[in-house]
Design an enzyme around this catalytic site. Structure first.
Site, PDB file in Angstrom:
ATOM      1  CE1 TYR A 140      -3.827  -2.275   0.416  1.00  0.00           C
ATOM      2  CE2 TYR A 140      -2.644  -3.188   2.300  1.00  0.00           C
ATOM      3  CZ  TYR A 140      -3.676  -3.261   1.387  1.00  0.00           C
ATOM      4  OH  TYR A 140      -4.555  -4.308   1.442  1.00  0.00           O
ATOM      5  CG  HIS A 179      -6.919   4.990   0.792  1.00  0.00           C
ATOM      6  ND1 HIS A 179      -7.682   6.148   0.822  1.00  0.00           N
ATOM      7  CD2 HIS A 179      -7.713   4.025   1.354  1.00  0.00           C
ATOM      8  CE1 HIS A 179      -8.850   5.890   1.360  1.00  0.00           C
ATOM      9  NE2 HIS A 179      -8.896   4.619   1.694  1.00  0.00           N
ATOM     10  CG  PHE A 206      -5.484  -2.570   7.499  1.00  0.00           C
ATOM     11  CD1 PHE A 206      -4.885  -2.550   6.248  1.00  0.00           C
ATOM     12  CD2 PHE A 206      -5.075  -3.515   8.425  1.00  0.00           C
ATOM     13  CE1 PHE A 206      -3.890  -3.469   5.918  1.00  0.00           C
ATOM     14  CE2 PHE A 206      -4.082  -4.438   8.100  1.00  0.00           C
ATOM     15  CZ  PHE A 206      -3.488  -4.414   6.846  1.00  0.00           C
ATOM     16  CG  ASN A 250     -12.365   0.862   5.871  1.00  0.00           C
ATOM     17  OD1 ASN A 250     -11.894   1.822   5.262  1.00  0.00           O
ATOM     18  ND2 ASN A 250     -13.047  -0.084   5.266  1.00  0.00           N
ATOM     19  CG  ASP A 306      -7.200   9.478   0.596  1.00  0.00           C
ATOM     20  OD1 ASP A 306      -8.122   9.007  -0.090  1.00  0.00           O
ATOM     21  OD2 ASP A 306      -6.975   9.098   1.764  1.00  0.00           O
ATOM     22  CG  ASN A 323     -14.750   4.228   4.472  1.00  0.00           C
ATOM     23  OD1 ASN A 323     -15.803   4.837   4.625  1.00  0.00           O
ATOM     24  ND2 ASN A 323     -14.591   3.325   3.529  1.00  0.00           N
TER      25      ASN A 323
END
Length: 214
Positions: A14, A19, A63, A65, A90, A111
């Protein structure tokens, strides 16, 4: 103490995705402060000095969320006011090349931000929003935010990270209004040619045509 949180996802896969642009900003702040990251609860953190201000940089490891699970305990442990919190995120609703600092407001579908708002029970904290644009045709939102930056975007991205780093530092040192005053006009998108430039280009083309035809 101030808290600057960069939103992102842990894991090498990632690291270069849209993100994770919040992580790029706090990583640069840590690099400039010559500080290394350490584990604290559900986050990686490091302390830097921005002017006279002590700042805790935070990269949630939960993570995206569930970012609130990492952020809210730190806010409470250090007994911080919401005015001491800046979240770097972002922003799908801003075109790539735009950067802005704002106070409060809803999550806009981000989120990680949504989970922090839920955990704090309030929207009243500052955000540094870095535009990544809406997905192009054929992309869904999830695929877009987890996609990697394209080579042609790298130069603009580097400038945005530099400006975002400076905006976060000014927020910590001088406050929200100063950061907004300095950075809320940021727009790195290519500018359309002015009428004068269009006219000049037409004259040049005409002159070139006359020269080649003579």
């Amino acid at each position: 103490m101030k808290l600057i949180v960069g939103l992102g996802n842990p894991g090498a896969q990632y690291a270069a995705t849209r993100h994770n642009v919040g992580w790029l900003v706090v990583d640069e702040l840590a690099r400039q402060g010559e500080q290394t990251w350490r584990k604290d609860r559900d986050a990686e953190v490091c302390e830097v000095r921005l002017g006279a201000q002590k700042v805790l940089l935070v990269k949630p490891q939960t993570f995206m969320n569930t970012s609130g699970r990492a952020v809210v305990p730190l806010v409470r442990f250090y007994k911080l006011a919401l005015s001491d919190l800046l979240v770097v995120q972002d922003d799908l609703d801003s075109p790539f090349g735009l950067l802005k600092v704002r106070l409060g407001g809803r999550s806009g579908g981000q989120n990680g931000l949504k989970d922090i708002i839920r955990g704090l029970g309030s929207e009243d904290f500052a955000r540094l929003k870095i535009g990544i644009s809406r997905p192009p045709p054929g992309w869904d939102v999830s695929g877009w935010v987890l996609s990697k930056w394209r080579a042609e975007e790298e130069a603009t991205l580097r400038t945005l990270i530099d400006l975002g780093t400076r905006a976060a530092a000014i927020w910590a040192e001088s406050g929200l209004l100063e950061a907004q005053r300095a950075f809320n006009g940021t727009d790195l998108r290519p500018k359309p040619p002015t009428p004068e430039k269009i006219a000049a280009a037409a004259r040049d083309a005409a002159a070139t045509g006359e020269s080649s035809g003579s």
